[in-house]
Design a protein around this motif. Structure first.
Motif, PDB file in Angstrom:
ATOM      1  N   PHE A   1       0.764  -1.337  -0.029  1.00  0.00           N
ATOM      2  CA  PHE A   1       0.042  -0.063  -0.084  1.00  0.00           C
ATOM      3  C   PHE A   1       0.837   1.281   0.024  1.00  0.00           C
ATOM      4  O   PHE A   1       2.036   1.121   0.403  1.00  0.00           O
TER       5      PHE A   1
ATOM      6  N   GLU B   1       1.083   0.566   5.970  1.00  0.00           N
ATOM      7  CA  GLU B   1       0.166  -0.326   6.687  1.00  0.00           C
ATOM      8  C   GLU B   1       0.565  -1.311   7.395  1.00  0.00           C
ATOM      9  O   GLU B   1       0.239  -2.454   7.576  1.00  0.00           O
ATOM     10  N   LEU B   2       2.132  -1.229   7.954  1.00  0.00           N
ATOM     11  CA  LEU B   2       2.217  -2.098   8.812  1.00  0.00           C
ATOM     12  C   LEU B   2       1.547  -2.044  10.194  1.00  0.00           C
ATOM     13  O   LEU B   2       0.999  -0.872  10.327  1.00  0.00           O
ATOM     14  N   PHE B   3       1.420  -3.082  10.939  1.00  0.00           N
ATOM     15  CA  PHE B   3       0.398  -3.218  12.107  1.00  0.00           C
ATOM     16  C   PHE B   3       1.481  -2.525  13.304  1.00  0.00           C
ATOM     17  O   PHE B   3       2.399  -3.212  13.969  1.00  0.00           O
ATOM     18  N   PRO B   4       1.261  -1.245  13.780  1.00  0.00           N
ATOM     19  CA  PRO B   4       2.022  -0.471  14.471  1.00  0.00           C
ATOM     20  C   PRO B   4       2.239  -1.280  15.888  1.00  0.00           C
ATOM     21  O   PRO B   4       3.391  -0.669  16.660  1.00  0.00           O
ATOM     22  N   HIS B   5       1.179  -1.932  16.283  1.00  0.00           N
ATOM     23  CA  HIS B   5       1.286  -2.404  17.605  1.00  0.00           C
ATOM     24  C   HIS B   5       2.155  -3.810  17.796  1.00  0.00           C
ATOM     25  O   HIS B   5       2.385  -4.380  18.855  1.00  0.00           O
TER      26      HIS B   5
ATOM     27  N   LEU C   1       2.485 -12.723  11.421  1.00  0.00           N
ATOM     28  CA  LEU C   1       0.972 -13.011  11.626  1.00  0.00           C
ATOM     29  C   LEU C   1       0.223 -13.783  10.895  1.00  0.00           C
ATOM     30  O   LEU C   1      -0.611 -14.838  11.044  1.00  0.00           O
ATOM     31  N   ALA C   2       0.158 -13.381   9.603  1.00  0.00           N
ATOM     32  CA  ALA C   2      -0.823 -13.850   8.452  1.00  0.00           C
ATOM     33  C   ALA C   2      -0.279 -15.345   8.401  1.00  0.00           C
ATOM     34  O   ALA C   2      -1.014 -16.126   8.079  1.00  0.00           O
TER      35      ALA C   2
ATOM     36  N   PHE D   1       9.891  -1.846  16.402  1.00  0.00           N
ATOM     37  CA  PHE D   1       8.637  -1.699  15.923  1.00  0.00           C
ATOM     38  C   PHE D   1       8.551  -0.612  14.710  1.00  0.00           C
ATOM     39  O   PHE D   1       9.197   0.323  14.591  1.00  0.00           O
TER      40      PHE D   1
ATOM     41  N   GLY E   1       7.249   2.146  13.875  1.00  0.00           N
ATOM     42  CA  GLY E   1       7.325   3.378  14.207  1.00  0.00           C
ATOM     43  C   GLY E   1       8.685   3.842  14.491  1.00  0.00           C
ATOM     44  O   GLY E   1       9.312   5.151  14.226  1.00  0.00           O
ATOM     45  N   GLN E   2       9.707   2.870  14.363  1.00  0.00           N
ATOM     46  CA  GLN E   2      10.987   3.111  14.739  1.00  0.00           C
ATOM     47  C   GLN E   2      11.916   3.086  13.354  1.00  0.00           C
ATOM     48  O   GLN E   2      13.165   3.376  13.269  1.00  0.00           O
TER      49      GLN E   2
ATOM     50  N   ARG F   1       6.627  -8.518   3.976  1.00  0.00           N
ATOM     51  CA  ARG F   1       5.403  -9.303   4.777  1.00  0.00           C
ATOM     52  C   ARG F   1       4.715  -9.801   3.651  1.00  0.00           C
ATOM     53  O   ARG F   1       3.838 -11.125   3.736  1.00  0.00           O
ATOM     54  N   ALA F   2       4.267  -9.266   2.418  1.00  0.00           N
ATOM     55  CA  ALA F   2       3.633  -9.966   1.468  1.00  0.00           C
ATOM     56  C   ALA F   2       4.025 -11.179   0.940  1.00  0.00           C
ATOM     57  O   ALA F   2       3.708 -12.132   0.547  1.00  0.00           O
TER      58      ALA F   2
END
Lengths: 242, 217
Positions: free
Chosen positions: A83, A87-91, A100-101, A133, A135-136, A149-150
């Motif tokens: 994207f 849209e990485l998952f920030p948490h 995860l997936a 993470f 955000g870093q 990730r994809a």
């Protein structure tokens, strides 16, 4: 691999896509370009069913995206998407983002997923950041993680929705390099992008869209050599000036 | 102002009362969050009847005073033939009532997460329940933590209302001691200080906790 046939889409009265038809063969790299609001992002989101469409059909590896009985999560798990805003998952940490997936969708065990994730992270040159993470990381780094990730899902094709539009200029190349490498390995790719340099170097075909229609769908050399439509000529003359 | 001897003499009754208040708060918070989560998801559902039903529930409970709901359940449930007594009655009442408030907090929390996150989770092949469970709700819950904890502190204070149907929560126990000993001023001042001593440190603690687990963006 991806067969888009006479796809039309409306938001209420407003028609955003009109009779879009094209095909992307296995191993082909297709760049979709056009002015903003021309429907390119909408079209690419129709391919994995993130946006519904009202008429026409899209087949991905023989599976119809719009058909009522289609298992969309399963189909999406086989098509990677990147994207504009990463849209990485920030948490979740980078490793968790990669796993995860794989674990929840493909049912891989944690060790297997981790190994696969780290291997891909290494490939995009970010192995040292596994425990951080999102955000870093810088924008370019985040986008490379998003690509990894994809890829961790072993996709049969990759969709890129303006992957470099939200990046600072000096970070664009690190992302394009990863995409170029991916294309060289034979990945089937559909890329919405304004990076005409990338299109020239890497694409096999270029699709030009305007006002929800595919105006031009030509081999790369034909498109950059002598676009047939006036609208594409105008667009190119504007975008290639700088 | 405060008669410490009187408090000490009745420490068992008062401690039990405080424990009851805390239990009711904990139960209604947990129950309210679970039920509130379901209500919020129903409210955001694309299936209109479900969404309307949830909206009706929330609007109903938010438009009537808590005291009224306590009375209403206390007298209504036996009317339908269930003899559950005041204790169970208030546990149910508070859970149902708080769920309405928590659902609005959770709904706002879910809506604060960008649609791109939803798209990214779907694009990876996650189903709707998986997307909510692993991607949206963990982020939403972090975002809404401060509001939720404030709501819990308010809830703890509101539990004192159960005194009106004769339950000996902390407020109820205090009243008993106060009227038996003719020490209204002393006991109610003591109760006020006790409530403050529970609520204020919790508020402070939660503020620090939130800083620690806030998402890095």
């Amino acid at each position: 691999m991806i067969e888009i046939d006479k796809v039309s889409k409306w938001y209420g009265q407003f028609q955003v896509l009109t009779d879009c038809t094209t095909r992307i063969a296995k191993g082909e790299v297709v760049v979709v370009c056009g002015p903003s609001g021309s429907g390119k992002s909408t079209l690419i989101k129709c391919v994995n069913g993130l946006e519904p469409f009202q008429s026409g059909s899209i087949l991905v590896d023989g599976t119809s995206v719009g058909a009522p009985g289609t298992n969309l999560p399963k189909l999406r798990s086989r098509v990677g998407m990147v994207f504009q805003h990463f849209e990485l998952f920030p948490h979740l940490s980078i490793t968790e983002n990669l796993c995860l997936a794989q674990i929840k969708v493909l049912g891989r065990n944690a060790d297997e997923a981790r190994e696969k994730g780290l291997q891909l992270l290494d490939r995009v040159g970010l192995k040292a950041h596994a425990a951080k993470f999102p955000g870093q990381l810088s924008g370019g780094q985040q986008q490379r993680v998003a690509i990894a990730r994809a890829l961790a899902m072993d996709p049969i094709a990759m969709l890129f929705d303006e992957p470099t539009s939200a990046l600072d200029p000096e970070m664009i190349n690190e992302v394009l390099d990863v995409m170029t490498q991916l294309a060289a390995e034979g990945m089937t790719m559909m890329c919405v992008t304004h990076e005409m340099g990338f299109a020239r170097r890497v694409a096999h075909r270029v699709i030009f869209m305007d006002q929800g229609q595919i105006v031009e769908d030509a081999a790369k050399d034909d498109f950059f050599g002598a676009p047939r439509s006036e609208r594409a000529q105008q667009f190119l003359s504007k975008i290639l000036q700088h | 102002m405060i008669d410490l001897q009187l408090v000490l003499d009745n420490r068992e009754l008062l401690t039990e009362g405080m424990l009851y208040s805390l239990q009711l708060t904990a139960f209604a918070t947990l129950g309210g969050i679970v039920l509130g989560c379901l209500l919020a998801l129903a409210r955001l559902s694309a299936f209109k009847p479900l969404s309307l039903l949830s909206a009706a529930y929330v609007n109903l409970f938010r438009s009537v005073p808590l005291v009224l709901v306590i009375f209403w359940f206390y007298f209504l449930i036996p009317y339908f033939g269930f003899q559950i007594g005041p204790d169970k009655s208030v546990f149910i009442t508070f859970t149902l009532f708080e769920a309405a408030y928590f659902s609005e907090i959770i709904r706002a929390g879910i809506q604060s997460i960008s649609r791109g996150q939803l798209a990214a989770a779907y694009a990876l092949g996650l189903t709707y329940p998986q997307t909510m469970r692993y991607v949206i709700l963990p982020q939403a819950l972090r975002n809404m933590l401060p509001v939720m904890l404030t709501q819990t502190v308010v809830l703890f204070q509101d539990t004192s209302l159960v005194t009106i149907i004769g339950i000996k929560d902390f407020m109820g126990s205090t009243s008993v001691v106060a009227s038996n000993n003719g020490a209204m001023t002393e006991m109610y001042t003591f109760a006020a200080i006790a409530y403050f001593c529970v609520c204020f440190p919790i508020s402070m603690l939660l503020k620090r906790l939130h800083k620690r687990i806030a998402v890095i963006r």
